[in-house]
Design an enzyme around this catalytic site. Sequence first.
Site, PDB file in Angstrom:
ATOM      1  N   SER A   1      82.860  19.507 -93.813  1.00 62.04           N
ATOM      2  CA  SER A   1      84.011  19.181 -92.982  1.00 62.04           C
ATOM      3  C   SER A   1      83.489  18.921 -91.570  1.00 62.04           C
ATOM      4  CB  SER A   1      84.965  20.369 -92.944  1.00 62.04           C
ATOM      5  OG  SER A   1      84.349  21.436 -92.249  1.00 62.04           O
ATOM      6  N   LYS A   2      84.350  18.511 -90.697  1.00 65.19           N
ATOM      7  CA  LYS A   2      83.922  18.232 -89.324  1.00 65.19           C
ATOM      8  C   LYS A   2      83.205  19.447 -88.739  1.00 65.19           C
ATOM      9  CE  LYS A   2      84.681  14.968 -86.132  1.00 65.19           C
ATOM     10  NZ  LYS A   2      84.416  13.797 -86.868  1.00 65.19           N
ATOM     11  N   ARG A   3      83.757  20.599 -89.044  1.00 65.32           N
ATOM     12  CA  ARG A   3      83.213  21.834 -88.490  1.00 65.32           C
ATOM     13  C   ARG A   3      81.853  22.192 -89.097  1.00 65.32           C
ATOM     14  NH1 ARG A   3      83.775  26.706 -90.055  1.00 65.32           N
ATOM     15  NH2 ARG A   3      85.083  26.045 -91.784  1.00 65.32           N
ATOM     16  N   THR A   4      81.632  21.783 -90.366  1.00 66.42           N
ATOM     17  CA  THR A   4      80.401  22.210 -91.040  1.00 66.42           C
ATOM     18  C   THR A   4      79.372  21.092 -91.149  1.00 66.42           C
ATOM     19  OG1 THR A   4      81.458  21.772 -93.172  1.00 66.42           O
ATOM     20  CG2 THR A   4      81.496  24.048 -92.384  1.00 66.42           C
ATOM     21  N   GLY A   5      79.536  20.062 -90.354  1.00 68.13           N
ATOM     22  CA  GLY A   5      78.468  19.069 -90.314  1.00 68.13           C
ATOM     23  C   GLY A   5      78.844  17.630 -90.624  1.00 68.13           C
TER      24      GLY A   5
END
Length: 444
Positions: free
Chosen positions: A217-221
């Site tokens: 996801s955006k948060r995880t890469g």
Amino acid sequence: MVRVRFAPSPTGFLHIGGSRTALFNWLYARAKGGKFILRIEDTDVKRSRPEYLEEILDSLSWMGFDWDEIYYQSKRFDIYREIAERLLQEGKAYRASPSGTDAEGEEDGTEIEKKQDAIIFKVAQQKVVFNDLIHGEISFDTGVIKDQVLIKSDGTPTYNFACVVDDAAMNINHVIRGDDHISNTPKQILLYQALNFSVPEYAHLPLILGSDGGRLSKRTGATAISDYRRMGYLAEALVNYLLLLGWSPGGNQEIIGIRDAIKKFDIKNANKTAATFDMDKLNWINSQYIKIADTLDLSAALEPFLKEQGLDVSKFSKDYLLSVVKLFQGRLGTLKDFPAWADFFFKDDFVVDPQAKEKYLTRDFSREFKLFVDRLQALEPFDIVTIEQCFRGLLVELGLQSRELIHPVRVALTGKTIGPGLFEVIYYLGKERVGRRLTAWVKQ
Ligand code: GLU
């Protein structure tokens, strides 16, 4: 000759997953002396955007994945139509209003201008088996596969159909793509068979999971490649990291240059299990590449980052910039760290960290600073060794521990509690700036 392709859809930016697919295709072509073809899958005219295309092309070039040929599916609609007509004539496809059948392929949810009947491929019941170069034998029972739309009612081809027509027309003999396409492969193989085209070899790369074990996801890469570039990652470092997301050169080797990788890579040795995106590892690899970079190249790469932070380095000599870069080179995580950490070398109005000020500069250092400035002004020769001797001599005279003066001087000169060695900082700032900055803290 090996012919592989990377087939991005310009309906979004290039991300980690897509760029790893591009890398593995490019690397395989280069390792085998083959050709790397770029195919822009822009059949979805409404969702394809020129800014996405531009970002994809720029990012691929930045990472060094040069292509030998490029094609745009939007310019090939006549070809798809012609082949679909052929299947109609041979009785392998039929026309129908998509709403009148339960065929699969018209996009769900999107507004399709229904101008004509769709062309639909008849799927016969059979077993499809293929040998995946990474996963081994995979078999599907086509009983679960519905008839497939080839040309949608708006006149555009479906992905599976255009993909097969093009892979065949472009003589692609190895299809390397993400695991998420495994379920498309039997559908595509049925089309190859119906068209009497020879089926390519397939290699499906395992998924890349986010650091939390879920989807990226955006948060995880799941960040656009152009963003990694803007964040100050070196292309070589990112490529090295992408390589490890699905392949290992063996042993515990983690830093591997692309030339070396080309010599050692084989798609058959790609990992079989999902990779996990690990930002810390990417950061570590980036710092290793920064450390070994040629300082001249690194300085050139840093200039846009300095400019972005409003730091004008043009008034300093090239040698000065190089020396300052050298001071930080061993500790930078990204290029973006440099303007943040080295700002005091390029401007006088740097921000003094309020906590550092509170901790080290609340007590009055007028006497110590004044003495130190006077001695530095008179110091001849003025070099890192003599500066240190001068400082240590002063400590002895004042009966101070070195930390009692080192931190206050550092905060006054740099605004920060950490940075390169203090005597090097003093040397490169020079007598004049050091004098001014320390004197500013002397109470009149
Ligand atoms: N345009 C497809 C995608 O971006 C290509 C898939 C394939 O490589 O066949 O997922």
